[in-house]
Motif scaffolding. Sequence first.
Motif, PDB file in Angstrom:
ATOM      1  N   ASN A 117      17.252 -60.633  -2.472  1.00  0.00           N
ATOM      2  CA  ASN A 117      16.846 -61.520  -3.572  1.00  0.00           C
ATOM      3  C   ASN A 117      17.641 -61.233  -4.846  1.00  0.00           C
ATOM      4  O   ASN A 117      17.906 -62.140  -5.638  1.00  0.00           O
ATOM      5  N   MET A 118      18.010 -59.957  -5.051  1.00  0.00           N
ATOM      6  CA  MET A 118      18.838 -59.611  -6.203  1.00  0.00           C
ATOM      7  C   MET A 118      20.234 -60.215  -6.066  1.00  0.00           C
ATOM      8  O   MET A 118      20.831 -60.655  -7.056  1.00  0.00           O
ATOM      9  N   VAL A 119      20.747 -60.220  -4.850  1.00  0.00           N
ATOM     10  CA  VAL A 119      22.065 -60.807  -4.610  1.00  0.00           C
ATOM     11  C   VAL A 119      22.016 -62.319  -4.860  1.00  0.00           C
ATOM     12  O   VAL A 119      22.944 -62.894  -5.433  1.00  0.00           O
ATOM     13  N   LYS A 120      20.915 -62.950  -4.452  1.00  0.00           N
ATOM     14  CA  LYS A 120      20.755 -64.384  -4.712  1.00  0.00           C
ATOM     15  C   LYS A 120      20.683 -64.657  -6.211  1.00  0.00           C
ATOM     16  O   LYS A 120      21.273 -65.624  -6.706  1.00  0.00           O
ATOM     17  N   ALA A 121      19.931 -63.786  -6.918  1.00  0.00           N
ATOM     18  CA  ALA A 121      19.844 -63.943  -8.376  1.00  0.00           C
ATOM     19  C   ALA A 121      21.206 -63.745  -9.032  1.00  0.00           C
ATOM     20  O   ALA A 121      21.559 -64.434  -9.995  1.00  0.00           O
ATOM     21  N   GLU A 122      21.982 -62.828  -8.482  1.00  0.00           N
ATOM     22  CA  GLU A 122      23.339 -62.591  -8.980  1.00  0.00           C
ATOM     23  C   GLU A 122      24.219 -63.821  -8.772  1.00  0.00           C
ATOM     24  O   GLU A 122      25.016 -64.184  -9.644  1.00  0.00           O
ATOM     25  N   TYR A 123      24.049 -64.459  -7.636  1.00  0.00           N
ATOM     26  CA  TYR A 123      24.837 -65.649  -7.318  1.00  0.00           C
ATOM     27  C   TYR A 123      24.502 -66.806  -8.263  1.00  0.00           C
ATOM     28  O   TYR A 123      25.377 -67.600  -8.627  1.00  0.00           O
ATOM     29  N   HIS A 124      23.257 -66.911  -8.678  1.00  0.00           N
ATOM     30  CA  HIS A 124      22.830 -68.002  -9.550  1.00  0.00           C
ATOM     31  C   HIS A 124      22.994 -67.676 -11.033  1.00  0.00           C
ATOM     32  O   HIS A 124      22.704 -68.523 -11.873  1.00  0.00           O
ATOM     33  N   HIS A 125      23.460 -66.464 -11.344  1.00  0.00           N
ATOM     34  CA  HIS A 125      23.661 -66.065 -12.735  1.00  0.00           C
ATOM     35  C   HIS A 125      25.036 -66.527 -13.200  1.00  0.00           C
ATOM     36  O   HIS A 125      26.029 -66.418 -12.473  1.00  0.00           O
ATOM     37  N   HIS A 126      25.134 -67.033 -14.430  1.00  0.00           N
ATOM     38  CA  HIS A 126      26.394 -67.616 -14.900  1.00  0.00           C
ATOM     39  C   HIS A 126      27.487 -66.585 -15.112  1.00  0.00           C
ATOM     40  O   HIS A 126      28.672 -66.931 -15.159  1.00  0.00           O
ATOM     41  N   ILE A 127      27.122 -65.307 -15.229  1.00  0.00           N
ATOM     42  CA  ILE A 127      28.120 -64.236 -15.325  1.00  0.00           C
ATOM     43  C   ILE A 127      28.271 -63.522 -13.991  1.00  0.00           C
ATOM     44  O   ILE A 127      29.388 -63.272 -13.530  1.00  0.00           O
ATOM     45  N   GLY A 128      27.151 -63.199 -13.361  1.00  0.00           N
ATOM     46  CA  GLY A 128      27.182 -62.445 -12.108  1.00  0.00           C
ATOM     47  C   GLY A 128      27.958 -63.125 -11.002  1.00  0.00           C
ATOM     48  O   GLY A 128      28.651 -62.471 -10.217  1.00  0.00           O
ATOM     49  N   VAL A 129      27.883 -64.457 -10.934  1.00  0.00           N
ATOM     50  CA  VAL A 129      28.557 -65.171  -9.855  1.00  0.00           C
ATOM     51  C   VAL A 129      30.072 -65.009  -9.934  1.00  0.00           C
ATOM     52  O   VAL A 129      30.758 -64.973  -8.900  1.00  0.00           O
ATOM     53  N   ASN A 130      30.622 -64.876 -11.121  1.00  0.00           N
ATOM     54  CA  ASN A 130      32.074 -64.737 -11.264  1.00  0.00           C
ATOM     55  C   ASN A 130      32.580 -63.412 -10.713  1.00  0.00           C
ATOM     56  O   ASN A 130      33.724 -63.318 -10.245  1.00  0.00           O
ATOM     57  N   TYR A 131      31.738 -62.388 -10.753  1.00  0.00           N
ATOM     58  CA  TYR A 131      32.152 -61.080 -10.244  1.00  0.00           C
ATOM     59  C   TYR A 131      32.064 -60.988  -8.725  1.00  0.00           C
ATOM     60  O   TYR A 131      32.459 -59.970  -8.147  1.00  0.00           O
TER      61      TYR A 131
END
Length: 378
Positions: A117-131
């Motif tokens: 779920n944290m990885v999914k949240a990372e994917y939907h984050h406007h900064i996290g997804v770029n990394y």
Amino acid sequence: MVHPEIGLEVVIDSSIIKKNEQPTKQTIIKKQESQSMRSQQAIIAKINASYFRICISFGAQALLWKTLSEKTDFSQSFDNLFTKLPSTTYFLIWCLALCIFVSLSILYILRCIFHINMVKAEYHHHIGVNYLFAPWVSWLLLLQSAPKFIFRNKYSYEYIWWPLIIPVIALDVKIYGQWFTTEKRFLSMVANPTSQMSVIGNLVGSHAAIKMGWRESGICLFTLGMTHYLVVFITLYQRFTGNNHIPSRLRPVFFLFVATPSMAALAWKSISGNFDILCKMLFFLSLFLFTSLASRPVMFKKSLKNFSVAWWAFSFPLSFLALASMAYAHQAKDLTATSLALVLSAISVLVFVFLLVCSTLKIDSLLRKPILNFSNES
């Protein structure tokens, strides 16, 4: 009447004490094991894709040292300055980069398993997804900087390149598509300096493709990257470089403005075969942006108060800039260009060593105090 004194004898059963002590020791051991497990789980939960910028820095530094160790056509006053350096230094940096990358990859895979779920949240984050591009960029840089004896067969290089570039293209299709089709994910709403990570992924992939002789694939990736770079660059300029979209502690990522045109210059050089006018234009742009950022230290004041993984965003852009300056010096063949290349290379190496020492001394803080936190709620 005298009463006889009654003597009381107190007998302490040592077996009872031992029985009472044993559970206490077992409890302590169990508590320690529980705390150790919680500590490991906490580290796994906090290791996000942004930590792979450390691997990108190591890969870029290894590529820089590999280039410095090779014989160049610099002016005679600096001829053979770096070729006298021990070749083992470059090899040790590459091995260290590989070890760190494998370690972070294992931790991130465990995060994907236990904290999906944290990885999914990372994917939907406007900064996290770029990394999410960062692990693949790291692998591509390690692939390019690898010692020659590792890939003696041309096909072994190709077999590794394909599994690395496919995820980059898949992320391109997803993210670039969202920028102009999804209302809540328009680029004007989510643009920030880390949006350039997708562009860097394409340019590094292009550079790696040309190295193995795949010119058409290299041109394709270069076109994809540069087209979106122009869009991102203009969008960020219009929005005052996305300052309202990132925390103050993440401001070192503004150095991605330096990394992108520098990597573009290197990628186009590999395509055209020489450092032509377009390469020089991109190099001068990156040099101007570096000067602009370096002249504004107050901008990074808050981010430099406490050491964090964000500091590693200073390293690999400087390495890319140093590599571009070396290519420019090779083409210009004059003392000024060579001196500039040496100065930028020295700055890159010093920054890298400084960050390496800081990370070693504050490894606990580095792993346990991430800047980006993602919820585990579904």
